[in-house]
Design a protein around this motif. Structure first.
Motif, PDB file in Angstrom:
ATOM      1  N   VAL A   1       3.657  23.300  62.639  1.00  0.00           N
ATOM      2  CA  VAL A   1       4.716  23.924  61.830  1.00  0.00           C
ATOM      3  C   VAL A   1       5.777  22.890  61.456  1.00  0.00           C
ATOM      4  O   VAL A   1       6.269  22.842  60.324  1.00  0.00           O
ATOM      5  N   GLY A   2       6.120  22.039  62.422  1.00  0.00           N
ATOM      6  CA  GLY A   2       7.120  21.009  62.163  1.00  0.00           C
ATOM      7  C   GLY A   2       6.682  20.023  61.091  1.00  0.00           C
ATOM      8  O   GLY A   2       7.483  19.630  60.228  1.00  0.00           O
ATOM      9  N   TYR A   3       5.395  19.636  61.109  1.00  0.00           N
ATOM     10  CA  TYR A   3       4.903  18.702  60.089  1.00  0.00           C
ATOM     11  C   TYR A   3       4.812  19.368  58.717  1.00  0.00           C
ATOM     12  O   TYR A   3       5.109  18.729  57.696  1.00  0.00           O
ATOM     13  N   TRP A   4       4.418  20.636  58.668  1.00  0.00           N
ATOM     14  CA  TRP A   4       4.430  21.371  57.398  1.00  0.00           C
ATOM     15  C   TRP A   4       5.852  21.444  56.845  1.00  0.00           C
ATOM     16  O   TRP A   4       6.077  21.286  55.642  1.00  0.00           O
ATOM     17  N   ALA A   5       6.809  21.686  57.729  1.00  0.00           N
ATOM     18  CA  ALA A   5       8.213  21.748  57.296  1.00  0.00           C
ATOM     19  C   ALA A   5       8.641  20.429  56.677  1.00  0.00           C
ATOM     20  O   ALA A   5       9.314  20.403  55.634  1.00  0.00           O
ATOM     21  N   PHE A   6       8.249  19.327  57.309  1.00  0.00           N
ATOM     22  CA  PHE A   6       8.629  18.005  56.799  1.00  0.00           C
ATOM     23  C   PHE A   6       8.044  17.756  55.411  1.00  0.00           C
ATOM     24  O   PHE A   6       8.769  17.413  54.467  1.00  0.00           O
ATOM     25  N   TRP A   7       6.739  17.928  55.264  1.00  0.00           N
ATOM     26  CA  TRP A   7       6.096  17.562  54.001  1.00  0.00           C
ATOM     27  C   TRP A   7       6.441  18.527  52.873  1.00  0.00           C
ATOM     28  O   TRP A   7       6.554  18.110  51.703  1.00  0.00           O
ATOM     29  N   LEU A   8       6.601  19.804  53.177  1.00  0.00           N
ATOM     30  CA  LEU A   8       7.010  20.750  52.140  1.00  0.00           C
ATOM     31  C   LEU A   8       8.425  20.444  51.647  1.00  0.00           C
ATOM     32  O   LEU A   8       8.712  20.543  50.446  1.00  0.00           O
TER      33      LEU A   8
ATOM     34  N   VAL B   1      12.411  26.551  35.213  1.00  0.00           N
ATOM     35  CA  VAL B   1      11.239  27.199  35.814  1.00  0.00           C
ATOM     36  C   VAL B   1      10.610  26.246  36.827  1.00  0.00           C
ATOM     37  O   VAL B   1      10.285  26.634  37.961  1.00  0.00           O
ATOM     38  N   MET B   2      10.441  24.982  36.412  1.00  0.00           N
ATOM     39  CA  MET B   2       9.920  23.956  37.330  1.00  0.00           C
ATOM     40  C   MET B   2      10.839  23.801  38.539  1.00  0.00           C
ATOM     41  O   MET B   2      10.378  23.657  39.685  1.00  0.00           O
ATOM     42  N   LEU B   3      12.150  23.840  38.296  1.00  0.00           N
ATOM     43  CA  LEU B   3      13.115  23.683  39.385  1.00  0.00           C
ATOM     44  C   LEU B   3      12.964  24.787  40.417  1.00  0.00           C
ATOM     45  O   LEU B   3      12.943  24.524  41.625  1.00  0.00           O
ATOM     46  N   ILE B   4      12.839  26.026  39.957  1.00  0.00           N
ATOM     47  CA  ILE B   4      12.748  27.147  40.898  1.00  0.00           C
ATOM     48  C   ILE B   4      11.436  27.107  41.669  1.00  0.00           C
ATOM     49  O   ILE B   4      11.392  27.416  42.869  1.00  0.00           O
ATOM     50  N   ILE B   5      10.339  26.690  41.018  1.00  0.00           N
ATOM     51  CA  ILE B   5       9.055  26.579  41.722  1.00  0.00           C
ATOM     52  C   ILE B   5       9.152  25.524  42.836  1.00  0.00           C
ATOM     53  O   ILE B   5       8.766  25.780  43.991  1.00  0.00           O
TER      54      ILE B   5
ATOM     55  N   SER C   1      11.505  26.601  45.600  1.00  0.00           N
ATOM     56  CA  SER C   1      10.875  27.595  46.482  1.00  0.00           C
ATOM     57  C   SER C   1       9.995  26.896  47.513  1.00  0.00           C
ATOM     58  O   SER C   1       9.956  27.290  48.689  1.00  0.00           O
ATOM     59  N   MET C   2       9.289  25.861  47.064  1.00  0.00           N
ATOM     60  CA  MET C   2       8.484  25.043  47.989  1.00  0.00           C
ATOM     61  C   MET C   2       9.381  24.399  49.045  1.00  0.00           C
ATOM     62  O   MET C   2       9.071  24.411  50.248  1.00  0.00           O
ATOM     63  N   PHE C   3      10.504  23.862  48.602  1.00  0.00           N
ATOM     64  CA  PHE C   3      11.465  23.262  49.526  1.00  0.00           C
ATOM     65  C   PHE C   3      12.003  24.309  50.495  1.00  0.00           C
ATOM     66  O   PHE C   3      12.117  24.061  51.705  1.00  0.00           O
ATOM     67  N   ALA C   4      12.322  25.499  49.975  1.00  0.00           N
ATOM     68  CA  ALA C   4      12.875  26.565  50.816  1.00  0.00           C
ATOM     69  C   ALA C   4      11.886  26.990  51.896  1.00  0.00           C
ATOM     70  O   ALA C   4      12.277  27.278  53.040  1.00  0.00           O
ATOM     71  N   ILE C   5      10.597  27.020  51.550  1.00  0.00           N
ATOM     72  CA  ILE C   5       9.585  27.369  52.557  1.00  0.00           C
ATOM     73  C   ILE C   5       9.591  26.327  53.672  1.00  0.00           C
ATOM     74  O   ILE C   5       9.498  26.664  54.864  1.00  0.00           O
ATOM     75  N   GLY C   6       9.719  25.055  53.294  1.00  0.00           N
ATOM     76  CA  GLY C   6       9.793  24.002  54.305  1.00  0.00           C
ATOM     77  C   GLY C   6      10.998  24.162  55.214  1.00  0.00           C
ATOM     78  O   GLY C   6      10.903  23.979  56.435  1.00  0.00           O
ATOM     79  N   VAL C   7      12.138  24.516  54.636  1.00  0.00           N
ATOM     80  CA  VAL C   7      13.348  24.721  55.440  1.00  0.00           C
ATOM     81  C   VAL C   7      13.173  25.917  56.369  1.00  0.00           C
ATOM     82  O   VAL C   7      13.542  25.871  57.555  1.00  0.00           O
ATOM     83  N   LEU C   8      12.610  27.004  55.836  1.00  0.00           N
ATOM     84  CA  LEU C   8      12.394  28.197  56.664  1.00  0.00           C
ATOM     85  C   LEU C   8      11.443  27.898  57.821  1.00  0.00           C
ATOM     86  O   LEU C   8      11.633  28.402  58.941  1.00  0.00           O
ATOM     87  N   LEU C   9      10.428  27.073  57.572  1.00  0.00           N
ATOM     88  CA  LEU C   9       9.521  26.685  58.657  1.00  0.00           C
ATOM     89  C   LEU C   9      10.253  25.853  59.711  1.00  0.00           C
ATOM     90  O   LEU C   9      10.017  26.020  60.913  1.00  0.00           O
ATOM     91  N   PHE C  10      11.139  24.969  59.259  1.00  0.00           N
ATOM     92  CA  PHE C  10      11.922  24.168  60.210  1.00  0.00           C
ATOM     93  C   PHE C  10      12.813  25.081  61.052  1.00  0.00           C
ATOM     94  O   PHE C  10      12.919  24.910  62.273  1.00  0.00           O
ATOM     95  N   ILE C  11      13.465  26.051  60.407  1.00  0.00           N
ATOM     96  CA  ILE C  11      14.334  26.981  61.129  1.00  0.00           C
ATOM     97  C   ILE C  11      13.513  27.817  62.115  1.00  0.00           C
ATOM     98  O   ILE C  11      13.916  28.017  63.270  1.00  0.00           O
ATOM     99  N   TYR C  12      12.341  28.284  61.658  1.00  0.00           N
ATOM    100  CA  TYR C  12      11.463  29.058  62.547  1.00  0.00           C
ATOM    101  C   TYR C  12      11.038  28.218  63.741  1.00  0.00           C
ATOM    102  O   TYR C  12      11.051  28.685  64.892  1.00  0.00           O
ATOM    103  N   ASP C  13      10.654  26.968  63.492  1.00  0.00           N
ATOM    104  CA  ASP C  13      10.217  26.087  64.570  1.00  0.00           C
ATOM    105  C   ASP C  13      11.342  25.831  65.560  1.00  0.00           C
ATOM    106  O   ASP C  13      11.099  25.653  66.759  1.00  0.00           O
TER     107      ASP C  13
END
Length: 474
Positions: free
Chosen positions: A362-369, A411-415, A418-430
């Motif tokens: 999870v931590g590595y997914w958070a980093f790369w996302l 549109v590109m920015l929000i996509i 969102s990818m960045f936000a998923i990475g942050v959420l994974l870091f917070i979850y971890d």
């Protein structure tokens, strides 16, 4: 966590990550307003969401700095913190200040001074927190009787940050004067003394993660401090180009802004060479990812992209456009967000229970996302900004018409955001999925087969290169 009082860092990290998550919410809200009709226009207009987004950035990064400092100072000083009670009182005041400031912004309660919108009572609370914080740190160092260069540069950066906040307490009726002095806080923080804090964190992490020579790394710290004072201070001039100051600021700003990336190049170089020169490797590879990533992304975002648009002949076209957002997002993330997450990743295995030293999937997914998402956001801002500069500043097309023409980039920015936000959420979850540890534990208990690398007192004779390792303790 060799000292029980280091556990206070967990609660600072926890608050920082909650505020980080909240910042993302308001950032995505702000970006979505560029895409069309805004159903929240009368409830959460753009000026409110952007104000909360940018101010939460400052607050959560400072919260992370405080937690990381409490962790590092205890470890470097080989001592318990002077007062855990004071640290918790400071955290309580800080949290109340942050929450009430955000609520106030929702109702238009602020000064309107960009990035320093906090009302006077909140600014006084910030000053009180900084005084408590500095007192606690200084007394910890004093009672320990040990003072390293890393601690010295860190303390200089933190104390300078507190002093440079004082201009923010002043109120000016003239907007030009207000803008002039605002950069004494904002620029001299983010392109000045905060780089000392980042450099100190990097030195601390690299000494422990790579086994690099302490004396060599701390000499690099002196270089960074010198470059910050030479280039960072006078580089403030690139904010003065277009606010009515005398013409001599143009060549000053152009020259010294061009020198600012030199310190960042030095930071990236000393990170790279410390890894190459290190004779040992720490098992916490995830923390090493964040550490090296911070140095390299700082060079890209703050150095390369900053230089790309702050030179006067270019900045007269790009000033106040989305090019600034391109530079700001990449620079802040690389220099300050990533270094805070590096310290968190390093501390977590001994700060929480049942966590693997080498990091989790999870931590590595958070980093790369996060890395991929932020790079995509930077490109989106860049392409939108280039289009905006040409259409609006060169061809003279109206602002709102231009915004319609560059919508695809949002549109590109929000996509990518969102990818960045998923990475942050994974870091917070971890971070939160393991309970905090209440009692001290040595890394050797978690990783008995690995040569002890963490603290200076852990370098014992009998390991490869023990003469050089013992020298690191200073």
């Amino acid at each position: 966590m060799r000292y029980k009082s280091q556990s206070v860092a967990y609660w600072y990290f926890a608050l920082a990550l909650v505020l980080f998550g909240l910042q993302l919410v308001f950032g995505l809200l702000s970006a979505s307003k560029y895409l069309g009709p805004d159903p929240l226009l009368n409830i959460l207009p753009f000026d409110v969401t952007k104000t909360i987004h940018t101010n939460l950035l400052i607050v959560w990064v400072l919260t992370g700095f405080m937690g990381a400092t409490y962790w590092i100072i205890a470890d470097e000083s080989r001592s318990e913190l002077y007062s855990v009670k004071l640290a918790y009182i400071q955290l309580g005041i800080w949290a109340i200040m942050g929450v009430t400031a955000v609520i106030g912004y929702l109702f238009g309660y602020g000064t309107g001074n960009k990035l320093l919108e906090q009302p006077l009572p909140h600014k006084i609370a910030i000053v009180v927190c900084m005084l408590i914080f500095l007192y606690n740190i200084v007394m910890t160092i004093r009672q320990s009787g040990r003072f390293t260069t890393t601690e010295g540069v860190l303390l200089l950066g933190l104390a300078s940050s507190a002093v440079l906040y004082l201009p923010a307490l002043l109120s000016w009726d003239n907007y030009v004067i207000a803008i002039y002095y605002r950069w004494w806080t904002i620029h001299l923080w983010v392109e000045g003394v905060w780089e000392m804090i980042q450099g100190s964190f990097l030195a601390y992490l690299l000494i422990r993660l790579s086994g690099a020579d302490r004396e060599v790394l701390e000499k690099w710290l002196y270089v960074i401090v010198g470059l910050v004072f030479i280039a960072g201070i006078l580089g403030t001039a690139h904010h003065y180009y277009w606010v009515g100051v005398p013409h001599y600021w143009l060549p000053l700003g152009g020259f010294f802004s061009a020198l600012e990336p030199v310190a960042l190049v030095g930071m990236a170089m000393y990170a790279y060479f410390s890894i190459r020169r290190g004779g040992v490797r720490h098992p916490n590879v995830l923390a090493l990812h964040w550490t090296i990533g911070s140095a390299l992304f700082t060079l890209f975002g703050a150095g390369l992209l900053g230089l790309a648009h702050t030179f006067p002949a270019i900045n007269k076209w790009t000033h106040g456009t989305l090019i600034t957002a391109m530079h700001g997002h990449a620079a802040f993330y690389g220099a300050y967000a990533m270094i805070v997450m590096a310290v968190i990743s390093y501390a977590l295995p001994t700060l929480t229970q049942n966590r693997k030293m080498e990091g989790s999937a999870v931590g590595y997914w958070a980093f790369w996302l996060q890395m991929g998402g932020m790079f995509g956001m930077t490109l989106s801002f860049a392409t939108a900004g280039i289009g905006q500069v040409y259409l609006e500043r060169v061809l003279g097309i109206g602002y709102l018409d231009v915004q319609l023409k560059i919508q695809i980039h949002f549109v590109m920015l929000i996509i990518t955001a969102s990818m960045f936000a998923i990475g942050v959420l994974l870091f917070i979850y971890d971070f939160f999925r393991h309970a905090p540890r209440l009692e001290p534990i040595d890394e050797t208990e978690l990783f008995p087969d690995t040569p002890p690398l963490r603290g200076p007192s852990h370098f014992q004779a009998g390991h490869t290169g023990d003469a050089r390792l013992n020298e690191q303790v200073g």
